[in-house]
Design a protein around this motif. Structure first.
Motif, PDB file in Angstrom:
ATOM      1  N   THR A 164      -2.982  -6.819   3.302  1.00 48.56           N
ATOM      2  CA  THR A 164      -3.408  -6.135   4.531  1.00 48.56           C
ATOM      3  C   THR A 164      -3.047  -4.649   4.508  1.00 48.56           C
ATOM      4  O   THR A 164      -3.608  -3.864   5.268  1.00 48.56           O
ATOM      5  N   GLU A 165      -2.115  -4.274   3.630  1.00 50.48           N
ATOM      6  CA  GLU A 165      -1.728  -2.868   3.490  1.00 50.48           C
ATOM      7  C   GLU A 165      -1.085  -2.685   2.121  1.00 50.48           C
ATOM      8  O   GLU A 165      -0.362  -3.559   1.639  1.00 50.48           O
ATOM      9  N   THR A 204      -3.209   2.746   2.093  1.00 48.27           N
ATOM     10  CA  THR A 204      -4.298   2.348   2.976  1.00 48.27           C
ATOM     11  C   THR A 204      -4.043   0.972   3.567  1.00 48.27           C
ATOM     12  O   THR A 204      -3.358   0.140   2.970  1.00 48.27           O
ATOM     13  N   LEU A 205      -4.612   0.736   4.744  1.00 49.38           N
ATOM     14  CA  LEU A 205      -4.740  -0.622   5.253  1.00 49.38           C
ATOM     15  C   LEU A 205      -5.874  -1.297   4.498  1.00 49.38           C
ATOM     16  O   LEU A 205      -6.765  -0.620   3.959  1.00 49.38           O
ATOM     17  N   VAL A 233       3.545 -12.775  10.983  1.00 50.57           N
ATOM     18  CA  VAL A 233       3.434 -11.530  10.223  1.00 50.57           C
ATOM     19  C   VAL A 233       3.082 -10.375  11.167  1.00 50.57           C
ATOM     20  O   VAL A 233       3.586  -9.257  11.017  1.00 50.57           O
ATOM     21  N   VAL A 234       2.234 -10.663  12.126  1.00 50.02           N
ATOM     22  CA  VAL A 234       1.904  -9.637  13.124  1.00 50.02           C
ATOM     23  C   VAL A 234       3.174  -9.181  13.841  1.00 50.02           C
ATOM     24  O   VAL A 234       3.410  -7.990  14.047  1.00 50.02           O
ATOM     25  N   GLY A 235       4.031 -10.143  14.188  1.00 49.74           N
ATOM     26  CA  GLY A 235       5.285  -9.807  14.845  1.00 49.74           C
ATOM     27  C   GLY A 235       6.228  -9.021  13.952  1.00 49.74           C
ATOM     28  O   GLY A 235       6.992  -8.171  14.430  1.00 49.74           O
ATOM     29  N   LEU A 236       6.186  -9.285  12.650  1.00 47.81           N
ATOM     30  CA  LEU A 236       7.080  -8.608  11.707  1.00 47.81           C
ATOM     31  C   LEU A 236       6.603  -7.205  11.358  1.00 47.81           C
ATOM     32  O   LEU A 236       7.394  -6.254  11.337  1.00 47.81           O
ATOM     33  N   THR A 237       5.319  -7.061  11.061  1.00 49.41           N
ATOM     34  CA  THR A 237       4.793  -5.779  10.563  1.00 49.41           C
ATOM     35  C   THR A 237       4.087  -4.946  11.630  1.00 49.41           C
ATOM     36  O   THR A 237       3.958  -3.733  11.479  1.00 49.41           O
ATOM     37  N   GLY A 238       3.603  -5.612  12.668  1.00 48.58           N
ATOM     38  CA  GLY A 238       2.813  -4.897  13.669  1.00 48.58           C
ATOM     39  C   GLY A 238       1.352  -4.777  13.281  1.00 48.58           C
ATOM     40  O   GLY A 238       0.541  -4.240  14.047  1.00 48.58           O
ATOM     41  N   ILE A 239       0.986  -5.257  12.097  1.00 41.83           N
ATOM     42  CA  ILE A 239      -0.407  -5.179  11.646  1.00 41.83           C
ATOM     43  C   ILE A 239      -1.158  -6.403  12.159  1.00 41.83           C
ATOM     44  O   ILE A 239      -0.819  -7.534  11.826  1.00 41.83           O
ATOM     45  N   ASP A 240      -2.173  -6.167  12.984  1.00 40.77           N
ATOM     46  CA  ASP A 240      -2.956  -7.293  13.513  1.00 40.77           C
ATOM     47  C   ASP A 240      -4.398  -7.202  13.036  1.00 40.77           C
ATOM     48  O   ASP A 240      -4.798  -6.257  12.344  1.00 40.77           O
ATOM     49  N   ASP A 241      -5.200  -8.175  13.430  1.00 38.89           N
ATOM     50  CA  ASP A 241      -6.586  -8.239  12.961  1.00 38.89           C
ATOM     51  C   ASP A 241      -7.387  -7.016  13.390  1.00 38.89           C
ATOM     52  O   ASP A 241      -8.253  -6.531  12.643  1.00 38.89           O
ATOM     53  N   ARG A 299       6.527  -2.000   6.750  1.00 40.67           N
ATOM     54  CA  ARG A 299       5.215  -1.395   6.551  1.00 40.67           C
ATOM     55  C   ARG A 299       5.194  -0.855   5.134  1.00 40.67           C
ATOM     56  O   ARG A 299       6.207  -0.360   4.617  1.00 40.67           O
ATOM     57  N   ALA A 300       4.045  -0.916   4.483  1.00 42.43           N
ATOM     58  CA  ALA A 300       3.965  -0.609   3.056  1.00 42.43           C
ATOM     59  C   ALA A 300       4.427   0.807   2.723  1.00 42.43           C
ATOM     60  O   ALA A 300       5.186   1.021   1.773  1.00 42.43           O
ATOM     61  N   LYS A 301       4.016   1.794   3.511  1.00 41.97           N
ATOM     62  CA  LYS A 301       4.378   3.184   3.211  1.00 41.97           C
ATOM     63  C   LYS A 301       5.867   3.416   3.396  1.00 41.97           C
ATOM     64  O   LYS A 301       6.535   4.043   2.544  1.00 41.97           O
ATOM     65  N   GLY A 302       6.439   2.897   4.482  1.00 40.69           N
ATOM     66  CA  GLY A 302       7.862   3.088   4.735  1.00 40.69           C
ATOM     67  C   GLY A 302       8.717   2.424   3.671  1.00 40.69           C
ATOM     68  O   GLY A 302       9.692   3.010   3.168  1.00 40.69           O
ATOM     69  N   ASP A 303       8.356   1.190   3.291  1.00 38.63           N
ATOM     70  CA  ASP A 303       9.128   0.474   2.278  1.00 38.63           C
ATOM     71  C   ASP A 303       8.973   1.110   0.896  1.00 38.63           C
ATOM     72  O   ASP A 303       9.930   1.171   0.115  1.00 38.63           O
ATOM     73  N   THR A 304       7.773   1.612   0.589  1.00 38.47           N
ATOM     74  CA  THR A 304       7.566   2.277  -0.706  1.00 38.47           C
ATOM     75  C   THR A 304       8.375   3.565  -0.792  1.00 38.47           C
ATOM     76  O   THR A 304       9.008   3.850  -1.819  1.00 38.47           O
ATOM     77  N   ASP A 305       8.373   4.348   0.265  1.00 35.52           N
ATOM     78  CA  ASP A 305       9.149   5.610   0.259  1.00 35.52           C
ATOM     79  C   ASP A 305      10.631   5.326   0.027  1.00 35.52           C
ATOM     80  O   ASP A 305      11.305   6.041  -0.732  1.00 35.52           O
ATOM     81  N   ALA A 306      11.148   4.279   0.668  1.00 36.25           N
ATOM     82  CA  ALA A 306      12.558   3.932   0.488  1.00 36.25           C
ATOM     83  C   ALA A 306      12.811   3.411  -0.923  1.00 36.25           C
ATOM     84  O   ALA A 306      13.847   3.720  -1.536  1.00 36.25           O
TER      85      ALA A 306
END
Length: 458
Positions: free
Chosen positions: A21-22, A39-40, A51-59, A146-153
């Motif tokens: 999803t991202e 990208t999403l 997963v929506v509750g964990l990442t905030g990414i919804d449909d 979130r993919a960008k935040g985790d990748t930066d870290a």
């Protein structure tokens, strides 16, 4: 050497439905980030609520995002000649690999796991989750999960690993022959190297020491390694949580099967599906009632001190007793085959009609009891007592399995130098176990093979 530091978020569904999803990618040349991509992704299937509750990414967020096929060429070019780096790399790599496979592309890259590297370069920490490592190493972590935040870290973590890699562990992990890249992120190569190539039981444990899976094998090490190469979703989930592995040698396949069955019921591991529930079955019993008549019946095994036979379905008990009635003209009333509402005089049974009248006083108790005894003997309900003696955990011992009246009682080990001439002396070396449907089936199936074990009777 270039590194593609990657993190993905997914739908959180099982198997092929676990879609991206991202995705975020940072290309690193060993000194700095030289390119980025984020990208999403529209997975074309619903995202799991947790997963929506964990990442905030919804449909709704991914509705207008590109599908994976639309970004595949860009990802291929971006990560070409790069080492695939991720925190718990087996997860991210397998998800990406499956996405490429779904569009007909065989995606292969060398892999590095920052969890595994962190355990070696920064040993002794209680947890090696990305969040805990960032806290310990003073790494700023924004937009967690979130993919960008985790990748930066992960980029900052990877740079710290590079600077502190005084033993060239990164090169060692990239060495294909070491096989280390295929191991679960939390599991050390030293643990796997200690596994024996012998029969026995193995225990996968998580970082808290909790047993999460029990297995048996003729070749422990080979079987354990097979889990790491299995790409089924449940196997990958098991490997992600495995931090250490313990084992017990058994000396033989039979004892490995019995030990595994006991361990599963003891620890109730989350990744074992079979054998969790112990069905101790139903026992055939006999007793002399107030009229002096030998009466047969059945009850739960735990309520019968000396069972004549054990079955694991009530229907099998009934079928067994009906067979005795038909063959030996026994009375349904005195074999527990009539409902309580018909417990008066007579034995009006819907299909058994050959009672000789014991229930109506038309036959003597002595004659009836004699046929009951013949039925039990002829049907071999009073089964063999024997000990199976076979290979032990070394050449200096033997493995033993005790069966009493056809019922499994336990297993044990005895030194080969000890000469046992009396059957009862084996009991001193037996670890008593509960007989249930699983252990019963294991012993019965093994007896049909009849190999590698000597049978000793009283």
């Amino acid at each position: 050497m270039k590194y593609a530091i990657i993190d993905v978020e997914t739908t959180g569904l099982a198997g092929s439905n676990n879609k991206v999803t991202e995705i975020a990618v940072a290309i690193h040349d060993g000194a700095r980030v030289i390119d980025e991509f984020h990208t999403l992704v529209n997975p074309l299937i619903p995202i799991a609520p947790y997963v929506v509750g964990l990442t905030g990414i919804d449909d709704g967020m991914v509705q207008d995002a590109p599908v994976f096929d639309a970004i595949a060429d860009q990802l291929l070019q971006l990560t070409e000649d790069c080492v695939f780096v991720a925190h718990n790399v087996s997860f991210d790599y397998s998800v990406i690999q499956k996405e490429f496979k779904s569009i007909g592309v065989n995606y292969q890259r060398k892999k590095l796991c920052t969890v595994r590297l962190s355990r070696k370069i920064f040993p002794g920490l209680k947890s090696y989750s990305l969040g805990k490592l960032c806290s310990y190493l003073d790494i700023k972590l924004n937009n967690r999960h979130r993919a960008k935040g985790d990748t930066d870290a992960t980029v900052i973590l990877f740079e710290k690993l590079l600077r502190n890699d005084s033993q060239n562990l990164i090169s060692g992990q990239l060495n294909f022959r070491s096989g280390e890249a295929a191991l679960p992120s939390l599991l050390s190569k030293e643990t796997v190297d200690k596994l024996p190539s012998k029969p026995g039981v193995y225990y996968f444990k998580d970082s808290n020491g909790v047993v999460i899976y029990v297995g048996k094998a003729i070749h422990i090490k080979k079987r354990v390694l097979s889990h790491f190469y299995d790409k089924k979703e449940n196997e990958m989930a098991l490997c992600r949580e495995t931090a250490t592995i313990d084992f017990e040698e058994s000396g033989s396949e039979l004892l490995a099967l019995l030990m595994e069955s006991v361990a599963i019921k003891k620890y109730f591991p989350k990744f074992n599906r079979a054998q969790k529930l112990s069905n101790r079955g139903y026992a055939i019993l006999s007793y002399t009632n107030r009229l002096g008549i030998i009466q047969l019946g059945y009850n739960k095994t735990k309520l019968v001190p000396k069972p004549l036979a054990i079955f694991y379905k009530v229907s099998d008990c009934i079928a067994f007793l009906e067979n005795l009635c038909e063959r030996f003209d026994l009375c349904p009333k005195y074999t527990q085959l009539l409902p309580a509402s018909k417990s008066g005089s007579g034995c009006d049974h819907f299909k058994l009609h050959n009672c000789r009248g014991i229930c109506k006083g038309e036959e003597s108790v002595g004659h009836y009891n004699q046929r009951v005894k013949e039925a039990l003997e002829t049907s071999k309900v009073l089964a063999d007592n024997f000990v199976l003696v076979g290979p032990g955990r070394s050449s200096e011992e033997k493995g033993i399995v005790w069966v009493e009246n056809g019922i499994y009682r336990g297993y044990g080990f005895v030194e080969s130098s000890i000469q046992i001439s009396v059957y009862d002396e084996f009991m001193d070396y037996i670890q008593l176990q509960k007989n249930d449907n699983d252990s019963y089936s294991i012993v019965q199936q093994f007896l049909t093979k009849g190999k590698n074990y000597e049978i000793i009777r009283p």
